[in-house]
Design an enzyme around this catalytic site. Structure first.
Site, PDB file in Angstrom:
ATOM      1  N   HIS A 161       0.821  -1.210   0.000  1.00  0.00           N
ATOM      2  CA  HIS A 161       0.000   0.000   0.000  1.00  0.00           C
ATOM      3  C   HIS A 161       0.859   1.266   0.000  1.00  0.00           C
ATOM      4  O   HIS A 161       0.538   2.244  -0.655  1.00  0.00           O
ATOM      5  CB  HIS A 161      -0.899  -0.043   1.239  1.00  0.00           C
ATOM      6  N   HIS A 170     -10.340   3.054  -1.450  1.00  0.00           N
ATOM      7  CA  HIS A 170     -10.620   2.706  -0.055  1.00  0.00           C
ATOM      8  C   HIS A 170     -11.456   1.431  -0.040  1.00  0.00           C
ATOM      9  O   HIS A 170     -12.464   1.334   0.653  1.00  0.00           O
ATOM     10  CB  HIS A 170     -11.312   3.866   0.677  1.00  0.00           C
ATOM     11  N   LYS A 187      -6.199  13.871  -7.789  1.00  0.00           N
ATOM     12  CA  LYS A 187      -5.734  12.518  -7.511  1.00  0.00           C
ATOM     13  C   LYS A 187      -6.925  11.614  -7.239  1.00  0.00           C
ATOM     14  O   LYS A 187      -7.974  12.085  -6.792  1.00  0.00           O
ATOM     15  CB  LYS A 187      -4.807  12.518  -6.300  1.00  0.00           C
ATOM     16  N   SER A 235      -4.236  -0.480  -5.774  1.00  0.00           N
ATOM     17  CA  SER A 235      -4.846  -1.289  -4.724  1.00  0.00           C
ATOM     18  C   SER A 235      -4.809  -2.742  -5.162  1.00  0.00           C
ATOM     19  O   SER A 235      -5.494  -3.131  -6.106  1.00  0.00           O
ATOM     20  CB  SER A 235      -6.291  -0.832  -4.497  1.00  0.00           C
ATOM     21  N   GLY A 281      -1.662   8.879  -8.965  1.00  0.00           N
ATOM     22  CA  GLY A 281      -2.407   7.633  -8.985  1.00  0.00           C
ATOM     23  C   GLY A 281      -2.205   6.810  -7.745  1.00  0.00           C
ATOM     24  O   GLY A 281      -1.551   7.229  -6.783  1.00  0.00           O
TER      25      GLY A 281
END
Lengths: 235, 92, 726
Positions: C44, C90, C86, C528, C525
């Site tokens: 992450h 989540h 950006k 994930s 960017g």
């Protein structure tokens, strides 16, 4: 003509109101910080939309105790123009300058969409340029705009003719289907008995330019400016 | 001075429409709790305070409810006050 | 080795990585150091898997003011203004607690933009869930969380997308994009510069929220996720609003050297990043960090992910003037340390040294990983079109089913929950192709969109990625704005699986190719990975956030028809592109085939043609033809304007199948409407750009009709379209 726009922490329509007053109306605007008491000689004080103090506890509950509100109450009691929009309407109800309260929308959801308003009162400074029965298209944007008053208060409000705007269909028909939030009697805006304190959930400052969807909201601002200019010239 | 914990419960008056309560009720019914007759949703507020004695604490909390914690146009409020161990209060 | 496997699992480091840590430090790390390194070496924070691939993406261009590496990217939009933007995911927090997960996602991206000195002015959200009604709770929770946060801070949510596919059932995709505006000379950077300058922590007090959130986001969700999960972070949008306003008041202050948002990995990441960018070091005294909870260890303070916090690098001696502004907004702040010159991050608690790690060990020296890539077995997606009849049984019924499809139907039930008008700048509201905000006081319009097709990428990630970029560009161009730059969010499964890593590689290659062909740099960017549930990965889902500029927003276009009696044209060539289409799914129950090809040269020509036509004032409306094909796009033009259209019967001609003409998803196409007097000029322009145009009919009436072939009323279409989300 000088407008005052109150800024609580969490207020966000202050800049939109200011943009309309300065760039569209060409009038003067003063931002009134919640910790100050000086209303800087403003002719009309706007309590704008937003989430003052995060709307924590209840919408407007904490804002009403700000120092600036003491001055606003005195100003209103002496006949000054106080115009609560959205969160500002909630603050006015919490303060007791207007009767009733605004509770959570019936659908339990935030609603941001155009609404049509039936104009019940055209004799107020805020609506002087309108005709009774006119229909305005002005958007709402709130989670707690469901107007409530106990039956006795409600009938008093109606008898006194304190309802200024009701949600209606585009053709002006006031029907339950046109009610976006469950407000009693489709109430979208009310005025105090003296007629100088107006509270409304819809956002007139968002309809002040054709480029943003229309000018129906501007009519209210123009009414205030025209009426006040007449008074200022006369005095 | 003694430490007190006041537990304040704010609910909408019976005469006020409670859409949250209605939504929760229909949710419970959907889950098969057919016996549910009504749901009211309110707020639970904990206030830690110090006061001379319980009576003084109650007077102050009552004042808080009147002035800020509840809007009497739409809400009912009730509270209870209990003495609290200072240690527990501090570690919160 | 004195460190246990359990400990390594807790900080999400491999044994190999631990060995590397020991080598780099030339000693064993203590617990605090291990925690700090673990979290910054997580996927992450470090992008250790994706970083080598991301280098392939172009990131420079004449309008780029800030490329990747800062809190957000920035482009020059004219008249001295910079647009800062950006997108960020989540997904994992939203899977656990949809309302707060989505809300804090919005909060995080707002801070990224605010930290650049910009005032956030627009939000967009790209969402994917499993099918309804099973995913109702997640969907409702995420939507109200986005609204709850965005509405409260007073930043309009002007756009986004929502899709429902079984592949996202256990692992939703929740990507939030924010765009802010700032005069170019006031762009801030997150640099801890100037030895002796102070580190001021502002905003919320620090609690035990979300410790190891970053490492959590770097692992698959499984049964043990429940217990391993960090304390759910609860957002405080009110505090954030005050923080944004205070930073705006400090916009011109020379006392502030740099600003860094605290996000994943909290203080550790914020300080390490800021020091790394400046080539400096930093000293932090955790005892000075204002706490919300008692008894927090240095480890917990350094790794806490409490929301609504900002790190300000302030000139020594001038902290009082900065703190005065923060206090005006009732914000707490504290000097927690200072910039040093020795390249180390030193953590002390009072007089006691707690950790000392070289900054580059925390940041640039994190080892990257190159993994095995292997194409997945695609046999289940094989499609033979000759086995499928060419004519839909009842085009009207099919159209109505497509309009009611959850992926294609009206987004009004979602959009009405977001304040999309606050700011008095939204000149194209959500519901069309791209949204547009104006810069008040100028004529500049900024168009924004998010696009990503997991469906196409599942079938072919290289093509799917190109389609995402091409479609985003068409959405921008449909408003009359010129696409300028991209922010991207790459949502993928577990890259340790060779087929997922292959998807990642292919996607990035496809993106790089399309970006170069269309001259679009990627300026910011987020990646994930590990979006898996019970071993199943989501579709590869690159989400493209694209920003475009129009010099005069009064020349903007919208998708809906404007006037009766206008000509309606189809721009571009249609081919037999039914692979992966919604039509095949709705009509034949098939999800298969190869996605439409993207001819990038042709795509660029079509974009230039529309831009030229819009600039010349020839067009009244423009709409991208995308999912659902031409007929769905036509219906959308009708529904947005409440105007019908009538034309001669359609015929496919040549090799073109009739179903592909109506519902195929060929790229590079637009629907435009224009007054008849513009026809000669449009025809000339089309010839000049070598673009095919085809007349479909004329606007007006209350139905969509192809004479003698089929017709459907606006009312019927509206009923289908509005009811799709239940």
């Amino acid at each position: 003509m000088k407008f005052g726009v109150v800024v609580f922490p969490g207020t966000w329509s202050d800049r939109d109101c200011g943009q309309v007053i300065e760039q569209v109306l060409g009038a003067e605007v003063r931002y009134l910080w919640h910790k100050d008491r000086d209303l800087q000689g403003c002719d009309c004080v706007i309590l704008p939309g937003g989430f003052s103090y995060g709307d924590y506890l209840r919408c407007g509950a904490i804002a009403r105790f700000s120092p600036v509100m003491e001055s606003v109450v005195t100003f209103a009691e002496h006949g000054g123009l106080v115009w609560g929009i959205c969160n500002g309407f909630q603050v006015l109800c919490e303060t007791g300058l207007l009767p009733g309260a605004l509770i959570r929308n019936e659908a339990c959801q935030f609603r941001c969409e155009p609404a049509h308003l039936f104009v019940e009162r055209a004799d107020l400074i805020y609506t002087a340029n309108l005709d009774r029965g006119a229909v305005l298209e002005i958007p709402i944007s709130h989670g707690e705009g469901n107007y409530f008053a106990d039956p006795a208060t409600l009938s008093q409000i109606e008898q006194n003719g304190q309802v200024v705007f009701r949600y209606c269909q585009p053709d002006g028909l006031v029907v339950p289907a046109a009610n976006p939030n469950g407000s009693l009697h489709n109430i979208a805006g009310i005025v105090n008995e003296a007629g100088n304190v107006l509270g409304m959930m819809p956002h007139p400052e968002r309809r002040a330019e054709v480029e943003l969807g229309g000018e129906d909201g501007l009519k209210l601002f123009n009414s205030v400016v025209d009426a006040m200019n007449d008074i200022l010239v006369a005095s | 001075m003694v430490n007190y914990l006041a537990t304040v419960v704010v609910t909408l008056k019976q005469v006020v429409n409670d859409p949250q309560g209605l939504t929760v009720k229909s949710g419970l019914r959907q889950l098969g709790f057919d016996e549910v007759e009504g749901v009211r949703v309110g707020k639970h507020i904990e206030v830690r305070l110090t006061a001379e004695d319980e009576k003084a604490a109650r007077t102050r909390v009552s004042e808080m409810c009147r002035r800020l914690l509840a809007n009497h146009v739409i809400e009912d409020v009730r509270f209870q006050v209990e003495e609290q161990d200072a240690q527990v209060g501090a570690s919160r | 080795m004195p460190v246990t496997k359990k400990k390594l699992r807790e900080v999400a480091l491999s044994e190999q990585e631990y060995k590397r840590v020991v080598e780099l430090l030339d000693r064993q790390p203590n617990d605090v150091e291990l925690g700090m390194i673990g979290v910054l070496w997580s996927e992450h924070c470090s992008y250790k898997t994706s970083r080598p691939l991301l280098r392939r993406l172009p990131s420079s261009g004449s309008r780029v003011l800030q490329g990747p590496g800062e809190n957000a990217g920035a482009i020059d939009v004219g008249e001295g203004w910079a647009a800062v933007f950006k997108i960020e995911s989540h997904n994992h927090p939203s899977a656990i607690e949809p309302y707060q997960g989505a809300a804090t996602g919005v909060g995080g991206i707002l801070r990224d933009v605010a930290a650049m000195g910009a005032r956030p002015v627009a939000l967009l959200d790209s969402l994917r869930f499993g099918p309804l009604p099973e995913s109702r709770r997640l969907f409702d929770g995420v939507v109200s969380g986005i609204g709850g946060y965005g509405n409260c801070v007073g930043v309009p949510t002007v756009g986004g997308e929502v899709y429902f596919e079984p592949a996202y059932a256990g692992n939703p995709v929740v990507n939030a994009m924010c765009l802010g505006l700032v005069p170019t000379e006031r762009l801030r950077k997150a640099r801890a510069e100037g030895v002796g300058n102070l580190l001021l922590l502002a905003g919320a007090d620090t609690g035990r929220d979300g410790i190891h959130g970053a490492s959590f986001a770097s692992l698959e969700l499984d049964d043990s996720s429940e217990e391993r999960r960090p304390a759910v972070q609860v957002g405080n949008p009110f505090l954030e609003k005050c923080l944004i306003e205070a930073l705006q008041e400090l916009a011109e202050s020379t006392a502030v050297i740099g600003i860094q948002d605290l996000g994943a990995a909290g203080l550790t990441s914020a300080v390490a990043e800021a020091a790394s960018k400046a080539g400096s070091g930093a000293l932090i005294d955790v005892a000075e960090v204002p706490r919300r909870e008692q008894g927090m260890s240095p480890y917990e303070v350094m790794l806490s992910e409490s929301q609504e916090r900002m790190l300000l690098i302030v000139k020594r001696g001038r902290q009082a003037e900065v703190q005065k502004v923060l206090e005006r907004w009732d914000l707490h702040s504290a000097v927690i340390g200072m910039v040093t010159g020795d390249g180390h991050l030193d953590v002390v608690e009072g007089r006691e040294q707690v950790a000392r790690v070289p900054v580059d060990v925390l940041t640039s020296l994190c080892p990257t990983r190159t993994l095995e890539a292997k194409p997945p077995d695609h046999s289940r997606y094989r499609l033979d079109l000759t086995e499928i009849r060419e004519e839909p049984a009842d085009p009207t019924a099919t159209l109505l089913r497509l309009l009611a499809h959850p992926n294609l139907c009206s987004r009004r039930p979602v959009v009405r929950q977001y304040d999309h008008m606050v700011g008095n700048a939204t000149v194209v509201r959500p519901g069309g192709d791209a949204a547009m905000i104006r810069i008040n006081g100028t004529q500049i319009g900024i168009a924004m969109t998010t696009d990503g097709s997991g469906r196409y990428c599942e079938l072919d990630p290289y093509l799917g990625a190109q389609i995402a970029i091409a479609e985003a560009a068409r959405n921008i161009v449909a408003t009359g704005a010129r696409p300028v730059a991209i922010t991207d969010c790459l949502n993928f499964g577990n890259p340790d699986k060779p087929d997922v890593y292959w998807q990642l590689e292919e996607t990035i290659s496809g993106m790089a190719n399309a970006c170069r062909a269309l001259d679009l740099p990627i300026v910011s960017g987020n990646v994930s990975l590990y979006n898996d549930t019970d071993g199943r990965s989501i579709y590869p889902t690159p989400v493209i956030g694209m920003v475009g500029v129009i010099d005069d927003y009064s020349k903007r276009l919208e998708a809906g028809f404007k006037e009766d009696g206008d000509f309606v044209l189809l721009v571009g060539v249609t081919a037999n592109d039914l692979g992966g289409s919604h039509y095949l799914e709705v009509e034949h129950g098939v999800f298969a085939g190869r996605p439409p090809e993207v001819d990038l040269l042709q795509e660029r020509a079509v974009l230039e043609f529309i831009l030229a036509a819009a600039a010349a004032g020839l067009l009244r409306s423009a709409h991208d033809v995308a999912e659902g094909g031409m007929l769905v796009a036509l219906a959308e033009c009708c529904l947005m304007s409440k105007k019908g259209m009538r034309g001669p019967p359609l015929s496919a001609g040549g090799d073109l199948r009739f179903d592909a003409l109506l519902f195929g998803e060929t790229q590079g196409r637009f629907l435009v409407s224009l007054p008849s007097r513009s026809m000669p000029e449009i025809q000339n322009l089309a010839r000049k750009h070598r673009i095919e145009i085809q007349m479909l009919g004329m606007t007006g009436g209350d139905q969509l009709e192809f004479e003698g072939q089929f017709k459907v009323s606006l009312e019927e279409m509206e009923r289908a379209h509005e009811g799709g989300l239940g």
